[in-house]
Every structure is written in structure tokens, then in C-alpha cells.
Design a protein around this motif. Structure first.
Motif, PDB file in Angstrom:
ATOM      1  N   ASP A 213       0.734  -1.171  -0.278  1.00 48.66           N
ATOM      2  CA  ASP A 213       0.060   0.005   0.021  1.00 48.66           C
ATOM      3  C   ASP A 213       0.695   1.299   0.007  1.00 48.66           C
ATOM      4  OD1 ASP A 213       1.062  -0.288   2.322  1.00 48.66           O
ATOM      5  OD2 ASP A 213      -1.024  -0.053   3.591  1.00 48.66           O
ATOM      6  N   HIS A 214       1.955   1.280  -0.644  1.00 54.67           N
ATOM      7  CA  HIS A 214       2.738   2.418  -0.794  1.00 54.67           C
ATOM      8  C   HIS A 214       3.470   2.291  -2.149  1.00 54.67           C
ATOM      9  CE1 HIS A 214       6.446   0.223   1.054  1.00 54.67           C
ATOM     10  NE2 HIS A 214       5.524  -0.602   1.349  1.00 54.67           N
ATOM     11  N   GLN A 294      12.779  -2.187   4.187  1.00 59.13           N
ATOM     12  CA  GLN A 294      11.777  -2.016   5.524  1.00 59.13           C
ATOM     13  C   GLN A 294      12.229  -0.767   6.374  1.00 59.13           C
ATOM     14  OE1 GLN A 294      12.139  -5.518   8.317  1.00 59.13           O
ATOM     15  NE2 GLN A 294      10.837  -4.295   9.821  1.00 59.13           N
ATOM     16  N   LYS A 295      13.519  -0.433   5.973  1.00 54.90           N
ATOM     17  CA  LYS A 295      13.972   0.687   6.963  1.00 54.90           C
ATOM     18  C   LYS A 295      13.395   2.129   5.939  1.00 54.90           C
ATOM     19  CE  LYS A 295      15.590  -0.249  10.799  1.00 54.90           C
ATOM     20  NZ  LYS A 295      16.387  -1.350  10.823  1.00 54.90           N
ATOM     21  N   ARG A 315      10.178   1.555   4.082  1.00 54.70           N
ATOM     22  CA  ARG A 315       9.261   1.371   5.090  1.00 54.70           C
ATOM     23  C   ARG A 315       8.208   0.109   4.652  1.00 54.70           C
ATOM     24  NH1 ARG A 315      11.543   2.967   9.490  1.00 54.70           N
ATOM     25  NH2 ARG A 315      12.453   5.299   9.112  1.00 54.70           N
ATOM     26  N   LYS A 317       6.284  -3.120   5.266  1.00 55.53           N
ATOM     27  CA  LYS A 317       5.745  -3.928   6.245  1.00 55.53           C
ATOM     28  C   LYS A 317       6.826  -5.026   6.590  1.00 55.53           C
ATOM     29  CE  LYS A 317       1.000  -4.352   5.798  1.00 55.53           C
ATOM     30  NZ  LYS A 317      -0.284  -4.925   5.468  1.00 55.53           N
ATOM     31  N   ARG A 318       7.050  -5.249   8.049  1.00 53.27           N
ATOM     32  CA  ARG A 318       7.832  -6.373   8.389  1.00 53.27           C
ATOM     33  C   ARG A 318       7.583  -7.599   7.713  1.00 53.27           C
ATOM     34  NH1 ARG A 318      10.042  -7.286  14.528  1.00 53.27           N
ATOM     35  NH2 ARG A 318      10.869  -5.543  14.005  1.00 53.27           N
ATOM     36  N   ARG A 319       6.184  -7.871   7.826  1.00 52.87           N
ATOM     37  CA  ARG A 319       5.777  -9.161   7.323  1.00 52.87           C
ATOM     38  C   ARG A 319       6.076  -9.514   5.754  1.00 52.87           C
ATOM     39  NH1 ARG A 319       1.026 -10.593  10.881  1.00 52.87           N
ATOM     40  NH2 ARG A 319       2.291 -12.048  11.787  1.00 52.87           N
TER      41      ARG A 319
ATOM     42  N   GLU B 181      -1.628  -4.925  15.044  1.00 51.75           N
ATOM     43  CA  GLU B 181      -1.316  -5.143  13.799  1.00 51.75           C
ATOM     44  C   GLU B 181      -1.832  -3.877  12.935  1.00 51.75           C
ATOM     45  OE1 GLU B 181      -2.562  -8.286  10.546  1.00 51.75           O
ATOM     46  OE2 GLU B 181      -1.493  -9.080  12.355  1.00 51.75           O
ATOM     47  N   ASP B 185       0.529  -0.809  11.806  1.00 58.36           N
ATOM     48  CA  ASP B 185       0.336  -0.458  10.242  1.00 58.36           C
ATOM     49  C   ASP B 185       0.012   0.994   9.993  1.00 58.36           C
ATOM     50  OD1 ASP B 185       0.844  -1.684   7.629  1.00 58.36           O
ATOM     51  OD2 ASP B 185      -1.437  -1.358   7.237  1.00 58.36           O
ATOM     52  N   ARG B 188       3.183   2.866  10.412  1.00 57.56           N
ATOM     53  CA  ARG B 188       4.181   2.577   9.431  1.00 57.56           C
ATOM     54  C   ARG B 188       3.691   3.508   8.087  1.00 57.56           C
ATOM     55  NH1 ARG B 188       4.192   0.208   4.880  1.00 57.56           N
ATOM     56  NH2 ARG B 188       2.108  -0.309   5.075  1.00 57.56           N
ATOM     57  N   SER B 189       2.551   3.637   7.779  1.00 56.70           N
ATOM     58  CA  SER B 189       1.929   4.194   6.867  1.00 56.70           C
ATOM     59  C   SER B 189       2.287   5.851   6.915  1.00 56.70           C
ATOM     60  CB  SER B 189       0.236   4.440   6.498  1.00 56.70           C
ATOM     61  OG  SER B 189       0.096   3.204   6.846  1.00 56.70           O
ATOM     62  N   VAL B 191       4.853   7.061   8.746  1.00 56.59           N
ATOM     63  CA  VAL B 191       6.043   7.089   8.920  1.00 56.59           C
ATOM     64  C   VAL B 191       6.763   6.960   7.400  1.00 56.59           C
ATOM     65  CG1 VAL B 191       8.491   6.456   9.634  1.00 56.59           C
ATOM     66  CG2 VAL B 191       6.399   6.626  11.039  1.00 56.59           C
ATOM     67  N   ASP B 223      11.635  -0.832  19.051  1.00 55.59           N
ATOM     68  CA  ASP B 223      12.150  -1.763  18.374  1.00 55.59           C
ATOM     69  C   ASP B 223      12.160  -1.871  17.077  1.00 55.59           C
ATOM     70  OD1 ASP B 223      13.065  -4.285  18.574  1.00 55.59           O
ATOM     71  OD2 ASP B 223      10.971  -5.337  18.161  1.00 55.59           O
ATOM     72  N   GLU B 224      11.005  -1.235  16.522  1.00 50.72           N
ATOM     73  CA  GLU B 224      10.838  -0.894  15.063  1.00 50.72           C
ATOM     74  C   GLU B 224      11.482   0.430  14.422  1.00 50.72           C
ATOM     75  OE1 GLU B 224       9.103  -3.680  13.835  1.00 50.72           O
ATOM     76  OE2 GLU B 224       9.111  -2.747  11.856  1.00 50.72           O
TER      77      GLU B 224
END
Lengths: 531, 551
Positions: A213-214, A294-295, A315, A317-319, B181, B185, B188-189, B191, B223-224
Motif C-alpha cells: 500500500d505504498h 523495511q527501513k 518502510r 511492512k515487516r511481514r 497489527e 500498520d 508505518r503508513s 512514517v 524496537d521497530e
């Protein structure tokens, strides 16, 4: 006087018969709410909040989460039902109905003076017998598309519209089959669920690859690449201040910029390594290069990559790191020290899709993808939520079938068969606990009864018809919701999961027995520190 | 200079009160006219993002994720107003062949203020915003992105049956699959769309289960997103409903609640020490964990401590002012510099103070004002903490005093010429000089912004009659028809040995609690050893503030 009231005079107490009636009425109450939603012909519920937020559902579990259940007994039942959902993904409404019905049946015997303990003994015997019946009627299946499609369709039709259910069932089965490897257990996390607020629900589709989604954050980066190497990594490509003891009192902007430049050098080296590899692999052979990190990647690094025609996403997703490796090969890198072709993945097509302020990146045409994406579409948020809930359940239904390697005939057939077996079994039970067995048998019938009522048929008529048919037939008989007549579910492709039924039988019997044996309910809490 | 974005997280109802005021004052301070002589000194892009709806309308919304309980939003839809038009359930087209049963909760009408925002053209009805504020969305002027609002469906707002007030319960909630989750998420979006992301600001209710939720979230962030700064602001409401008890029974209950709040606070501080880059506890109440504690009073401010609407406004104005440090256009000062400078020797807890309004007489000059000032410049808003005046690392921000209010021009200066401070040519210089003389062995830094804090509606009318329209002190009472539009304000952040006393008193109070009596904590997974460990850690942390180790 209850013993607790000697110790805590403020405790509220309900005893014996009163306690039982509290529990039974709570169970009935929650049963009434959920009743109309059972089966493919049950009604939808639209929940509208005070501010106008809408939620549409038919899923028992979703409803239970949305309702604020205050009554302790009801919330106990709700929790059993949620546990059912966590274990199997289906059968939540049935759980609530069966528990309610078991208590209702028991109530009439208790009113006649039968001790609850005897009933629960009967329940226990009946439960063992029912499990035997369940074993005897389970149908072993081959794990292939046809086998799974039936059970997915049956499960989904109870949750969304038929047309949509068929689309979703197909998508779910394809997804499961794509990620399944030999006899290893399926990891459902390897199916990515992606929402897109766009078009209509039936446009939901399976993408054999990954959708993120990016998108690339640089205007000059390519929007579409064919034959692309995929580099997945977890390596920071952004400038981050590393010094710890800054001190703002004596730093000018110039000094600072100098420091930044020195620090950036380090990041630049990393980016250059990627560019080097790209040049080595993709020169003159029509191949391209995509970096998925991921970073973070800062604008300066993006700029360097864009100049080389590399598409870079930051960035992730980790999964998705894990999924990418499964979908297009390669491994997720944690450093670029010894970076080689063999560590990269490959995809036939990578492209970007823009929708308002949202960007989506599709990684498709992978060789032998072991991770796939279900791209859910819908015109608005609540449709998407509804599809998402349904897809989750559909996937679980397929997965259950794979794990059980068997199915159970649906449309109430199991309950009718069990009833028949239990009535015969009752006569062999000595003592009063046979009444418990009888109550149990009656209670199971609630499922076909409610199915019939929800489809507009008379419950009694239908049950009588079904019982007659069942007596004559060797194979399990179920209810055709369109005509109200008995059918053979196996021939019509209506199947339920074995594990779902097994779980219902076990948890309902236990919860109902526990509730029956409660003879005192009290509410006491610490109201002061001295007391 | 590139914008270095910050993401804000709000956990809990009081945090959302403070947050709502904060976003309101920021948006009221926006300057839409780009070609003025003095453009805004603030870089709003640090906290705001530009977006686009599906209809291609441009939006400008906070980079924000907030969390609250079910039922706390009242008339605000979770998706907000900007992106999806509200759906009329009666005209709804269903994709289901059988009937749809509509379970409609009673529609919650918007208050007059919200209606006014929706239809600014309509004739105004006289109303009192004060009376119609029940939850934070009632006075919310800012509009949010659809992903901003998160609602916890398991717990009802202000529920007696299942209160959300046990720290470990919040931690457990974070661990549930769908919450973590979904929330992770969303972080994350947010950032992902930032080019130079620098860190997080976290506002949290420190003494209920939201503290636990926020702390677990913070662990995840550490952590992330390693290397990103976390600026945490544990907030303590000034007042709880159970404070106004009438019977003895209720008074005892309130006492029990107080102790639980204290336990939560301690557990929360314990995790903040570990995971945050710097944290500043804020409250308008004096002690912060006792029913009987005195609310703080501020010069020229009449506020009701029992009104969250009022007390949160004071905290929000402080927050908006001291965060200016890292979001001005002409600065390269980052959140990580901020965190490093305020936490020497690992002293992560920092105190905040405020002077609202910064009382400058109308027509007066800063030089005279400072010359006549008695006592400390600002007053603590960190619960149970005094500021002290020596051996501090401190950071002052003054806004709303223009360069022309510094001193008289030399031609008419008169007596001012004799003052040593007269040679200072900027506000920063003069304040720094003042601080150098008044604070012993301290390092002070000053930031100033000429535009004052915007306190138009929906900011509560808490200023007394001596405060003029532009926030300066006037000799006669203000005309009652006029309301205060903007005020000068000064805030300070201080790291010094006095904060050790705050930690110590918290430790002592927690030590007196028999945790075994609170079986809710045990059943939510907190073991006695963990509690004792937390106490030990607080005690160790306290020692960092002892001055004999340093200097």
C-alpha cells in the motif's frame, strides 16, 4: 444465609433456583439477539452508531464484539463463542444458539425437580455419543479445488451475498492452494489481505504476487518495470544523527551542515553498492531493478537511485519482507556487504497504481509464488470491512478442511443425524441421567429449526419432515432452504468443517454444564482498604 | 532546510482533550495569506501533512493517531468528515437479498459550536460552549484524516462495569492481534510518507490502562524505529468524577481509585525511564495522585480545576509553546537534540513550567518588566515538583512579545539607558542575560516567537478582567463584550535535582501500598516481584538526580 454475607454484608447474592434462572434468562436473551442471523437466509444487521458510523454484518463474532455485553453470564457465553472463532473461524452463532437451547431444555426438567447434576451427567454421556456420530459421518476429501470450494462457499454464503460469496470462495481456495506446500501446515499469514476503496465488492481478486500500500516516493522513478530483480532489505538508507552529546548552545547551521555531509558519506556508500549491483546485472539485457526496504530511504538516496532508473520503496511492512521472499524468491538482506545475484528475487512485472492520495505497488508474474495477495475492493469502508471479515473466515474454512482432511454434511444434516442417534442411545442409558441425554438431543435440533424459521418455513413442520426422511435414509439428510424440503447435502455440495462442529459440541456442553451447576451468584468486591 | 516530520500519538481521553486544544490553537494560528510582511515563523509541515481526497480536494491534517474508548467520540464519526461523506442508513443500498435489520443507536446531535463550523454562513445562535462540552470532540475545530481515530471496542467510555483502569490490562490489549497489527500498520503508513522523519511525540493518560497501552506501543516503536526520538508526555487529569463524593462509602472508593491510579502512574514512569528519550509529566493539579491535592493557581487565570475543558487548555498552551523549539522555520534544532540537551546524566524525567499569560503591561517594555519581576519567571506544571533555581539545564520559550516591546528607542530611553540589559538587542539576548543572573550554575537557552498564542473560541475564556484583547495587562477592566484574542506566554523545561524529589515521593507513596490487596493487578498478569522491581528501579533512577555525583 449465604456464607459470604457473614464476611461481607454488602455482597449481592443470588441463590439456587434464582441463580439458575438468572443464567438461563441471560442465555436466552443473547440467543434471541443472534437467532435471526443464522444461515444463508438469516438477516443482516446494520449497526449505526450515534455519530453515524455504519457497520454491516451477519457474522456472530463481529456482532458479539460490537454489542456491549454487560451481563456476566451473557459475557461468559460470548467469550465461549469468541474462543470458537479464534479456534476455527466459524460457528459462533451456532455456539450461542446451542448453549441457550441446552439451558432452556434443562430448565424444564429442573422445574420438574430433577437435580442439575444428573442433567449434566446426561449431557456428558450425550456429548461422547455425539462425537461418535460426528466421526461416523465425516466424509474424507481429496485436497483439491473442488473439495475445498464447497466448504468455502457454504461458509461464505452465511456471511455475504451469494454472488459475492462465490467470488470470494474461489479467491480463497485459489489462495490457499497457491501457498500450500506438500503436507506442511499452511501459514495463513502468507496471504496478504489488501483493501482498496474502489469499484465494487465483486471486483475482489487474487493477485499471485504481492500488493503493497505504498509506492516510490520520488517523481522521477519508473512507475512500471518489467523483468525486474527484487532486492528486499532491512538496511537504513537515511541520514540519522549518530552523535549523542550534541549540545545546542554553540552550534551554527554551517557547522552542522558539515557534520551532516560527513555522516551522509556513510549512507551514500550503501546506496552506491546497490547501484553497482544494478549496473552489473541489468546492463543491456532489458532487465530492471527494484529495491524494497523495511527501513527508511531519504530524499537524497532516492534521488541517487532514481537517476539509475531504480524503483525504490521504503518502510515496507515487516511481514512483507517474508512474503516477498516467498513470492519472488531471494532473501531479505540485513547488510550489503557481500551482495550477490542469488540473494535477489525476480518478478515479471512491477507497477504502481494511484488512487487519490494512496499508492499501491503490484509485484506480479512471479515464478512459483508461495505468497499471494487477496485484493479486496469495495465502494466504501464498511463494505471493505465486511469483505475482510468474510475472507478471513473463508480462508480459515479451507485451512480447517485441509487439516481435518474431512468434511461434515451441512444444512443441519449433522444435527438431525445426531438427534436420531441420541434418541436411540437414550434407551440404553440407565437412571435419571437419560433425561439429560434427551434434553441434549432436543437442544441440537435448534440449528435446523432456526435455519427453517429464518427461511420462512414452519419450524415444527420442517423438523417432522426431516426426521421422517432421516429415518428412511441411510445417508445424512439436511434442509433445502429454498424449498423447505429434505435434501442430501452431500449431493448439493453443502459442507461444514469437522473441527467447527467438534468444537461446538465440546465447548457448548462444558459451558452449559457449568452454568447449570452454578447455585450461587454473588457480586462482592473490595470497596475499601480496611474492610 | 528540509522539513523533519514528527508523528504524534495520543492515548486516552484526557490526552485527547489536551490534544484537541493543541490542534485547535495551531489551526487558529495558521496564516493563509502568504504574501504578508511577516510570514509565520512556524513550520507547520512538521506536524501536518498534505493529502488529497478521492474527489481531489486538498486536505491538510495533523500527523496524528489518537486512541479512545468506545462511546467517547459522541457526535464525531470515526472516519472524520473529510474523506467519506456520511451514509444515510435508510437510503443505503445493500448487497444482500434478504432484509437488513437496522440497529440504530440514538443519534447524537452536534452541539451549536460544531454546527457553526459546518455551516459558517448560517445566522449565529447565542450559545455557551462551556456548558455543551462533554467530550473532546465537542470543541474540536481541527479536522482529522480517516486513519487518525482509533476506537477500542472492548471497553466502553466511563463504564462502571468494566473500567479501563488497570495498567497491565492496557499492555494486554496491545498484544491482541488485531489491535497491534492495525495500529502498527497505521504508524508505518504515517512514517512512510515522511522524507526526514525524526521521531514521535506521545501524549498519554498516565494513570489508567491507557498508560499500559502506550507503554507497550512505545516498546514496539523502540524496537521497530530505532534511532528515532520519543518525546513522551504523561498527563494526569486535574479531576476525577469520584473526587466529589458525598457518602463515606464513596469517599472510600475514591481512596481505592487513588491508590490504583498511583500504581498505574508508577508502573508507567518505570517504563518511560526505559523507553522514552525524554519525558515531561504534566498536570494542573499540585500533587497528581491524591484526591485531596490542591489544584495549582495561575496569575490572571480563573479556571475551574474540575473542568477538563479548562485544565487541558492550559496544558495544551504550554505544549504548543515549548514544542516551538523544534518546529520553527529558521532552526535546524531537532527532536533528538532536544532530548539530548534535556537529559544530562540519563535524567530522562524533566519538569515543565508556564507563565500564562506572560504579564507584560500594555505599552510596557520587556526590559522594565524583567527588572521589576519578583520570584521565578514561570510556575511548575509538573505534578509534585518544584523547579528550583540552581544547577538546571533549562529551555525557555517566549512567544507574543514583539521586537518593539523589547526596550524604548535610545532617543527616549531615559532611565532604561542605565540598565545593563539595555545593550541587548534581541529578546533572546535579554532573557538569556536575565536567566544568567538569576539562575545559579545553570545552562539556559531561550527561543522567542513574536506571534502570541491564539486563544479565540473554542479556547475557554479563562482569563481574568485585567487581561486585554491582545493578552497584555491593562489597568482597567476589559470591556465584557471583548474577548481575549491572543496572549503572550512563556514556558520552561527544566532538568535539575528537584525532580529527584518528585520521583522519591512517588516511590515512597508506592512503597506504602500493599499490592497484594489489589487482586485485579495479579489477575491481569502483574506479579508482586515485578512490582518490587519497578520500585527498585524508580529508586535507582532517583539517584541520578543527586547533585553530589555531578559538578
Amino acid at each position: 444465609m449465604a456464607a459470604i454475607s457473614l464476611l461481607n454484608p454488602k455482597a449481592e447474592v443470588a441463590r439456587a433456583a434464582q441463580a439458575l434462572s438468572v443464567n438461563i434468562s441471560a442465555a436466552k436473551g443473547i440467543q434471541d439477539v443472534m437467532k435471526t442471523n443464522l444461515g444463508p437466509r438469516g438477516t443482516m444487521k446494520m449497526l449505526v452508531s450515534g455519530a453515524g458510523d455504519i457497520k454491516i454484518t451477519k457474522d456472530g463474532n463481529v456482532l458479539l464484539h460490537e454489542m456491549q455485553i454487560q451481563h456476566p453470564t451473557a459475557s461468559l457465553i460470548a467469550r465461549a463463542s469468541t474462543a470458537q472463532d479464534d479456534m476455527t473461524g466459524d460457528g459462533t452463532t451456532s455456539t450461542v444458539l446451542v448453549i441457550g437451547e441446552l439451558l432452556k431444555q434443562a430448565d424444564s426438567y429442573i422445574a420438574d425437580g430433577l437435580h442439575p447434576r444428573l442433567i449434566t451427567e446426561g449431557f456428558d454421556k450425550a456429548r461422547a455419543k455425539t462425537l461418535e456420530v460426528l466421526e461416523s459421518i465425516k466424509i474424507p476429501i481429496e485436497i483439491n479445488k473442488e473439495g475445498l470450494l464447497d466448504v468455502a462457499t457454504t461458509s461464505l454464503r452465511t456471511k455475504v451475498h451469494h454472488n459475492l460469496a462465490d467470488v470470494l470462495a474461489d479467491v480463497c481456495v485459489e489462495a490457499i492452494l497457491a501457498i500450500r506446500r506438500d503436507d506442511k501446515p499452511v501459514d495463513l499469514h502468507m496471504v496478504e489481505l489488501m483493501e482498496m476503496q474502489h469499484k465494487t465488492a465483486t471486483d475482489t481478486q487474487l493477485v499471485k504476487g504481492l500488493v503493497m500500500d505504498h509506492g516510490a516516493r520520488h517523481p522521477d522513478m519508473p512507475k512500471r518495470l518489467e523483468n525486474a530483480y527484487i532486492l528486499t532489505c532491512n538496511v537504513s538508507m537515511e541520514y540519522e544523527k549518530s552523535e549523542v552529546n550534541s549540545g545546542f548552545f554553540y552550534k551554527t547551521a554551517e557547522e552542522r551542515e558539515k557534520l551532516v555531509a560527513a555522516e551522509r558519506e556513510f549512507i551514500e556508500q550503501r546506496v552506491k553498492k546497490v547501484i553497482e549491483l544494478k549496473k552489473k546485472l541489468c546492463t543491456g539485457n532489458g532487465k530492471n531493478f527494484v529495491v524494497i526496504n523495511q527501513k527508511g530511504i531519504d530524499p537524497m538516496s532516492l534521488d541517487m537511485l532514481a537517476k539509475e532508473g531504480i524503483m525504490a520503496l521504503r518502510r515496507a511492512k515487516r511481514r512483507n519482507m517474508e512474503r516477498l521472499a516467498l513470492a519472488c524468491g531471494g532473501i531479505a538482506l540485513n547488510h550489503f556487504d557481500d551482495i550477490q545475484e542469488s540473494q535477489l528475487g525476480f518478478a515479471g512485472l512491477v507497477y504502481e497504481h494511484v488512487l487519490g492520495e494512496n499508492k499501491y505497488t503490484f509485484v506480479e508474474e512471479c515464478k512459483n509464488p508461495q505468497s499471494v495477495t487477496i485484493l479486496m475492493k469495495g465502494p466504501n469502508k464498511h463494505t471493505l470491512t465486511q469483505i475482510k471479515d468474510a475472507v478471513r473466515d473463508g480462508l480459515r474454512a479451507c485451512n480447517n478442511a485441509i487439516e481435518d482432511k474431512a468434511l461434515i454434511p451441512g444444512a443441519g444434516a449433522f444435527e438431525i443425524t445426531a438427534y436420531k442417534a441420541l434418541t436411540a442411545f437414550k434407551d440404553t442409558v440407565k437412571g435419571k441421567s437419560r433425561l439429560g441425554v434427551a434434553a441434549y438431543a432436543e437442544a441440537l435440533l435448534v440449528i435446523p429449526k432456526v435455519l427453517a424459521t429464518n427461511s420462512g418455513f414452519d419450524a415444527q413442520d420442517t423438523i417432522v419432515k426431516l426426521q421422517e426422511e432421516s429415518r428412511l435414509s441411510d445417508v445424512p439428510v439436511g434442509l433445502d432452504l429454498a424449498s423447505g424440503e429434505p435434501i442430501i447435502p452431500k449431493d448439493n455440495g453443502i459442507f461444514d468443517n469437522y473441527i467447527v462442529k467438534k468444537q461446538i459440541i465440546n465447548s457448548c456442553s462444558v459451558i452449559a454444564s457449568n452454568l447449570l451447576l452454578v447455585d450461587e451468584i454473588m457480586r462482592a468486591g473490595m470497596s475499601s482498604l480496611k474492610g | 532546510m528540509n522539513t523533519r516530520e514528527i508523528l504524534t500519538l495520543q492515548f486516552g481521553h484526557y490526552s485527547n482533550f489536551v490534544g484537541s486544544h493543541w490542534w485547535n490553537v495551531q489551526e487558529l494560528g495558521f496564516e493563509y495569506n502568504t504574501n504578508t510582511d511577516n510570514p509565520s515563523e512556524i513550520n507547520h509541515d512538521v506536524f501536518y501533512r498534505e493529502g488529497q481526497t478521492n474527489k481531489r480536494e486538498v486536505t491538510y491534517t495533523p500527523r496524528l493517531l489518537l486512541t479512545d474508548l468506545k462511546g467517547s467520540l459522541k457526535s464525531l464519526p470515526q472516519q472524520g468528515y473529510l474523506y467519506d461523506p456520511p451514509v444515510d442508513p435508510n437510503k443505503f443500498e445493500t448487497c444482500w437479498h434478504s432484509e437488513v435489520a437496522i440497529e440504530e443507536e440514538e443519534k447524537i446531535a452536534k452541539n451549536e459550536y460544531q454546527k457553526e463550523i459546518d455551516n459558517p454562513a448560517e445566522p449565529k445562535i447565542e450559545y455557551n460552549l462551556e456548558d455543551s462540552v462533554d467530550v473532546w470532540s465537542d470543541f474540536l475545530y481541527a479536522r482529522f484524516h480517516p486513519r487518525t481515530v482509533n476506537v477500542i471496542n472492548e471497553y466502553q467510555h466511563e463504564s462502571e462495569e468494566t473500567p479501563f483502569n488497570i495498567f497491565p490490562v492496557g499492555q494486554k490489549l496491545w498484544e491482541t492481534d488485531y489491535f497491534k497489527e492495525d495500529y502498527a500498520d497505521k504508524i508505518r503508513s504515517n512514517v512512510e510518507e515522511c522524507d526526514n522523519f525524526q521521531g514521535f511525540q506521545i501524549l498519554l493518560d498516565a494513570n489508567d490502562a491507557f498508560g499500559g497501552l502506550a507503554m507497550s506501543c512505545m516498546e514496539y516503536i523502540c524496537d521497530e524505529y530505532e534511532n528515532k526520538s520519543i518525546f513522551a508526555l504523561p498527563l494526569i487529569p486535574s479531576y476525577y468524577k469520584d473526587y466529589s463524593y458525598t457518602t463515606e462509602e464513596e469517599s472510600r472508593k475514591s481512596g481505592v481509585n487513588d491508590q490504583m491510579r498511583l500504581i498505574n502512574l508508577g508502573l508507567c514512569y518505570n517504563m518511560l525511564i526505559e523507553n522514552s528519550s525524554v519525558f515531561v509529566p504534566l498536570s494542573t493539579s499540585g500533587v497528581g495522585w491524591k484526591t485531596s491535592s490542591q489544584p495549582r493557581s495561575f496569575n490572571h487565570v480563573n479556571y475551574k480545576p474540575e473542568s477538563w475543558y479548562h485544565s487541558s487548555a492550559i496544558l495544551a498552551s504550554a505544549l504548543d509553546t515549548f514544542t516551538l523549539k523544534y518546529r520553527l522555520k529558521n532552526t535546524c534544532y531537532s527532536l533528538s537534540d532536544f532530548a539530548v540537551d534535556l537529559t544530562p546524566y540519563g535524567r530522562k524525567a524533566t519538569a515543565a513550567s508556564i507563565c500564562l499569560p506572560f504579564s507584560l503591561n500594555t505599552g510596557g517594555y520587556l526590559i522594565d518588566c524583567l527588572d521589576n519581576w519578583e520570584g521565578p519567571l514561570t510556575q511548575s506544571i509538573t505534578p509534585n515538583c518544584t523547579i528550583g533555581s540552581s544547577r538546571l539545564m533549562q529551555l525557555y520559550t517566549l512567544r507574543g512579545v514583539g521586537a518593539n516591546q523589547l526596550k524604548k528607542p535610545s532617543s527616549v530611553a531615559g532611565k532604561q539607558l542605565d540598565m545593563p540589559a539595555y545593550r541587548c538587542n534581541t529578546i533572546d539576548e535579554m532573557l538569556s542575560m536575565y536567566l544568567a543572573y538569576t539562575c545559579h550554575a545553570s545552562a539556559s537557552n531561550v527561543t522567542s516567537v513574536s506571534k502570541g498564542l491564539q486563544v479565540k473560541k473554542p479556547f475557554p475564556d479563562i482569563f481574568d478582567k485585567r487581561v486585554g484583547r491582545n493578552g497584555n495587562i491593562i489597568a482597567d477592566d476589559r470591556n465584557p463584550d471583548m474577548s481575549v484574542q491572543s496572549v503572550p506566554i512563556m514556558t520552561g523545561l527544566h532538568s535539575g535535582s528537584e525532580i529527584g524529589n518528585m520521583i522519591e515521593s512517588l516511590h515512597t507513596a508506592m512503597n506504602n501500598i500493599k499490592i497484594a490487596r489489589f487482586q485485579q493487578y495479579a489477575s491481569a498478569g502483574l506479579e508482586k516481584d515485578e512490582y518490587n522491581e519497578c520500585l527498585a528501579k524508580l529508586f535507582d533512577f532517583r539517584e541520578l538526580y543527586d547533585d553530589n555525583y555531578v559538578l
